[in-house]
Design a protein around this motif. Structure first.
Motif, short mmCIF file in Angstrom:
data_model
loop_
_atom_site.label_atom_id
_atom_site.label_comp_id
_atom_site.label_asym_id
_atom_site.label_seq_id
_atom_site.Cartn_x
_atom_site.Cartn_y
_atom_site.Cartn_z
N LEU A 244 0.86 -1.17 0.00
CA LEU A 244 0.00 0.00 0.00
C LEU A 244 0.91 1.23 0.00
N PRO A 245 0.36 2.45 -0.10
CA PRO A 245 1.20 3.64 -0.25
C PRO A 245 2.37 3.72 0.73
N ASN A 246 3.57 3.97 0.20
CA ASN A 246 4.76 4.12 1.03
C ASN A 246 4.79 5.50 1.65
N THR A 247 5.68 5.69 2.61
CA THR A 247 5.96 7.04 3.07
C THR A 247 6.74 7.73 1.95
N PRO A 248 6.74 9.05 1.87
CA PRO A 248 7.50 9.73 0.83
C PRO A 248 8.97 9.31 0.82
N LEU A 249 9.55 9.12 2.02
CA LEU A 249 10.96 8.72 2.09
C LEU A 249 11.17 7.32 1.53
N ASP A 250 10.26 6.39 1.83
CA ASP A 250 10.40 5.04 1.32
C ASP A 250 10.08 4.97 -0.18
N TYR A 251 9.19 5.85 -0.63
CA TYR A 251 8.93 5.97 -2.08
C TYR A 251 10.22 6.39 -2.78
N PHE A 252 10.92 7.34 -2.18
CA PHE A 252 12.21 7.82 -2.69
C PHE A 252 13.24 6.69 -2.66
N MET A 253 13.29 5.95 -1.53
CA MET A 253 14.24 4.85 -1.38
C MET A 253 13.97 3.75 -2.41
N LEU A 254 12.72 3.38 -2.61
CA LEU A 254 12.37 2.33 -3.56
C LEU A 254 12.65 2.78 -5.00
N ALA A 255 12.54 4.10 -5.24
CA ALA A 255 12.85 4.62 -6.57
C ALA A 255 14.35 4.46 -6.85
N ILE A 256 15.17 4.72 -5.83
CA ILE A 256 16.62 4.53 -5.96
C ILE A 256 16.91 3.05 -6.21
N LYS A 257 16.25 2.18 -5.45
CA LYS A 257 16.44 0.74 -5.58
C LYS A 257 16.11 0.28 -7.01
N SER A 258 14.98 0.76 -7.53
CA SER A 258 14.55 0.35 -8.87
C SER A 258 15.43 0.94 -9.96
N LYS A 259 15.77 2.21 -9.83
CA LYS A 259 16.55 2.91 -10.85
C LYS A 259 17.92 2.28 -11.03
N PHE A 260 18.58 1.96 -9.92
CA PHE A 260 19.95 1.46 -9.98
C PHE A 260 20.05 -0.05 -9.74
N LYS A 261 18.86 -0.72 -9.72
CA LYS A 261 18.79 -2.17 -9.58
C LYS A 261 19.57 -2.65 -8.33
N LEU A 262 19.22 -2.08 -7.19
CA LEU A 262 19.88 -2.40 -5.93
C LEU A 262 18.99 -3.30 -5.09
N SER A 263 19.57 -3.91 -4.08
CA SER A 263 18.78 -4.68 -3.11
C SER A 263 18.05 -3.68 -2.21
N LEU A 264 17.07 -4.17 -1.48
CA LEU A 264 16.33 -3.31 -0.56
C LEU A 264 17.27 -2.71 0.47
N MET A 265 18.21 -3.51 0.97
CA MET A 265 19.17 -3.06 1.97
C MET A 265 20.06 -1.94 1.41
N THR A 266 20.60 -2.16 0.21
CA THR A 266 21.50 -1.17 -0.39
C THR A 266 20.76 0.11 -0.73
N GLY A 267 19.54 -0.03 -1.22
CA GLY A 267 18.73 1.14 -1.53
C GLY A 267 18.49 2.00 -0.30
N LYS A 268 18.24 1.34 0.84
CA LYS A 268 18.02 2.05 2.10
C LYS A 268 19.30 2.76 2.53
N ILE A 269 20.43 2.08 2.41
CA ILE A 269 21.71 2.68 2.81
C ILE A 269 22.02 3.91 1.95
N VAL A 270 21.78 3.81 0.63
CA VAL A 270 22.02 4.94 -0.26
C VAL A 270 21.11 6.12 0.10
#
Length: 218
Positions: free
Chosen positions: A137-163
């Motif tokens: 369901l809808p993410n927080t704006p910060l997690d939406y941003f984090m998941l966008a980084i994850k998807s854009k750069f094909k990262l794992s959930l962990m790495t996306g969060k760290i970035v």
């Protein structure tokens, strides 16, 4: 045959349940983290840093930063920024306030007590994030941003969060936000914890939503 309507209805019920429970746990963890006074999360430090420069309340600056997170996330996803994450932010805000009420009686009088509460808050926040993300369901704006980084750069959930958290730390430093030892610890612990817990919460969600499927006689 399987009653697909009942199956879908049951799955949606569990999605809402995981969404609410996850945000509740996350809110309690954030409140406990703030009460520990050991170190603000990178993006919390950004919010405070923005408030220094704009002379606005931290709450107002949280909304400003949230909108920026959505805009950048939309650019990375090559889509019009989603508005629904703002609703999640409002719900999370309610649970954070609830957390301050729940933990109001805690007296943090020593450095060791600060550190202990800080350490306790980390897995609580990570668990909350992993549970509500499973709901899809809808993410927080910060997690939406984090998941966008994850998807854009094909990262794992962990790495996306760290970035995501590292970028917040850099911005907080530039803005003069309250960055400390706790901020660094959060960057390198929340991501791995969330990745680990997400795997199990996802399996648990699938097990609950797909069990005891109702059969109909046609």
């Amino acid at each position: 045959m399987i009653n697909k309507f009942n199956f879908k209805k049951k799955e949606n019920i569990f999605r809402v349940l995981f969404y609410v429970v996850g945000l509740c746990i996350m809110g309690l963890g954030i409140a406990l983290n703030a009460i520990s006074n050991f170190g603000a999360g990178p993006w919390d430090a950004v919010n405070i840093g923005v408030s220094y420069h704009l002379n606005l309340s931290v709450g107002t600056c949280m909304n400003i930063v949230a909108v920026l997170n959505l805009i950048i996330g939309g650019i990375l996803n090559k889509e019009f920024p989603k508005i629904t994450p703002l609703i999640t932010s409002l719900v999370l805000g309610v649970f954070v306030d609830l957390g301050f009420v729940v933990f109001n009686g805690i007296n943090v009088s020593t450095s060791s007590m600060e550190f202990i509460l800080f350490l306790i808050s980390l897995p609580i926040i990570s668990l909350g994030i992993s549970i509500y993300l499973v709901s899809e369901l809808p993410n927080t704006p910060l997690d939406y941003f984090m998941l966008a980084i994850k998807s854009k750069f094909k990262l794992s959930l962990m790495t996306g969060k760290i970035v995501s958290e590292t970028s917040g730390l850099i911005i907080a430093l530039l803005l003069g936000g309250p960055v400390g030892v706790g901020s660094i610890i959060i960057i390198f612990t929340i991501g791995p914890m969330m990745q680990f817990l997400f795997t199990y919460t996802k399996k648990y969600f699938n097990k609950l939503s797909k069990s005891n499927v109702i059969f109909a006689n046609n």
